[in-house]
Design a protein around this motif. Structure first.
Motif, mmCIF file in Angstrom:
data_model
loop_
_atom_site.group_PDB
_atom_site.id
_atom_site.type_symbol
_atom_site.label_atom_id
_atom_site.label_comp_id
_atom_site.label_asym_id
_atom_site.label_seq_id
_atom_site.Cartn_x
_atom_site.Cartn_y
_atom_site.Cartn_z
ATOM 1 N N ILE A 130 16.466 76.596 -45.820
ATOM 2 C CA ILE A 130 17.639 76.209 -45.041
ATOM 3 C C ILE A 130 18.701 77.307 -45.090
ATOM 4 N N LYS A 131 18.887 77.885 -46.264
ATOM 5 C CA LYS A 131 19.892 78.942 -46.420
ATOM 6 C C LYS A 131 19.470 80.242 -45.742
ATOM 7 N N ASP B 193 18.522 81.359 -39.611
ATOM 8 C CA ASP B 193 19.670 81.724 -38.781
ATOM 9 C C ASP B 193 20.002 80.555 -37.855
ATOM 10 N N PHE B 194 20.968 79.735 -38.244
ATOM 11 C CA PHE B 194 21.332 78.564 -37.452
ATOM 12 C C PHE B 194 21.990 78.933 -36.123
ATOM 13 N N GLU C 265 27.144 77.023 -38.919
ATOM 14 C CA GLU C 265 27.299 76.887 -40.368
ATOM 15 C C GLU C 265 27.586 75.444 -40.767
ATOM 16 N N ARG D 108 24.157 73.922 -40.865
ATOM 17 C CA ARG D 108 23.445 74.278 -42.087
ATOM 18 C C ARG D 108 23.920 73.422 -43.275
ATOM 19 N N GLN D 109 25.228 73.295 -43.405
ATOM 20 C CA GLN D 109 25.781 72.540 -44.535
ATOM 21 C C GLN D 109 25.394 71.067 -44.444
#
Length: 333
Positions: free
Chosen positions: A154-155, A158-159, A120, A123-124
């Motif tokens: 991007i959101k 699934d990172f 996460e 992602r941020q």
């Protein structure tokens, strides 16, 4: 001295690394129904893709991005490479991959490792840094700003499914073993011996049925089933030996099917076949004499390559029973 395959992988030219990874995915048939190598201009951030279903890129797929560098994959390079996937997916070129793998033989920078370990946070960072650090470096002489479509990709991604492989991790993967054999002449080692079950198995019924006919023809007596032959003084030891040979050959097949490229085992069997087929076709006093001559010939054959090195007499003889099972070289017609 044991070969250091990780060092050999690191020494591959960039295009050969892609070929190596493509061969590795060929061995991962339990994970992928097919795979594809993308090369050169227009790859859209894809080097090698593994397709989970026959829908290929219209179904679940994994991306393997190969970065053959003389240093660790940097933080900025990781953002740019993954950014290409978000950009092209937002443009409608393809759906997001199920998983993304950086294949960086030398490894990845500590910052990249930290981001991958904190999905996460990764992602941020994409959302926060896109316009400043990524937008101007995706397409030559263009700035690709963070559009709503890219932001949505991007959101949505699934990172947790971002991974990295250095040459050691790649070489140690079980599915990579046949590739190491093919590329670097790795010796997979000897196969285990077969285990002969007490009860006759379905996969040996054909050749055993043919042997029983040979026993009955040679006599004395008839042998309607394996139990009768195994209990006889005349043929009990002989049948036990044939079963040992058959199961040794089956264990040999299983081991090298998993540890070498497919063509190695095919070549081995072809060489055994052509080494005994003339003997099999000769005139013999009876079927039992034919069997004996073929077994003697098979035992002294010297097939080529690493499989020939590890094939003992019983494996080569048991392979002939496989041919009898298949009707290719039957013991009795």
């Amino acid at each position: 001295m044991r070969i250091n395959h990780a060092i050999l992988i690191r020494a591959l030219p960039a295009d050969r690394l892609e070929d190596f990874v493509n061969d590795w995915l060929e061995q991962r048939y339990k994970d992928y129904s097919s795979h594809e190598l993308w090369r050169g201009t227009g790859d859209m951030g894809r080097d090698v893709t593994g397709y989970v279903t026959e829908m290929r890129m219209e179904g679940p797929w994994d991306n393997f991005q190969c970065k053959q560098l003389n240093k660790n994959l940097s933080e900025s390079a990781a953002f740019i490479e993954l950014g290409k996937i978000f950009m092209h997916s937002a443009d409608g070129a393809f759906a997001l991959p199920r998983a993304y793998f950086f294949v960086a033989p030398v490894g990845v920078a500590r910052a990249v490792q930290q981001y991958i370990a904190h999905p996460e946070r990764f992602r941020q960072a994409f959302l926060d840094r896109w316009n400043a650090d990524i937008a101007g470096r995706l397409v030559d002489k263009q700035t690709i700003s963070l559009s709503p479509a890219i932001e949505a990709k991007i959101k949505a991604f699934d990172f947790n499914q971002i991974h990295w492989l250095d040459s050691t991790r790649l070489a140690n993967d079980a599915a990579c073993k046949p590739v190491l054999v093919k590329w670097f002449d790795e010796d997979p080692g000897p196969s285990p011996r077969g285990v002969v079950p007490t009860e006759i198995q379905a996969n040996e019924s054909a050749y055993i049925g043919q042997l029983l006919q040979l026993y009955s023809e040679k006599g004395p007596g008839n042998y309607p089933d394996a139990a009768a032959a195994l209990a006889s003084v005349q043929f009990g030891t002989h049948l036990r030996d044939q079963r040992t040979r058959f199961f040794d050959s089956m264990a040999f097949d299983r081991f090298y099917r998993d540890s070498t490229p497919e063509e190695y085992l095919n070549t081995f069997k072809d060489e055994i076949y052509h080494g005994v087929v003339e003997i099999h076709g000769d005139e013999h006093a009876n079927g039992f004499a034919k069997l004996s001559q073929v077994m003697k010939q098979a035992a002294v054959l010297q097939p080529s390559g690493v499989l020939g090195k590890h094939a003992g007499p019983q494996v080569k003889q048991g392979t002939c029973h496989q041919f009898a099972n298949e009707g290719r070289l039957p013991w009795h017609q």
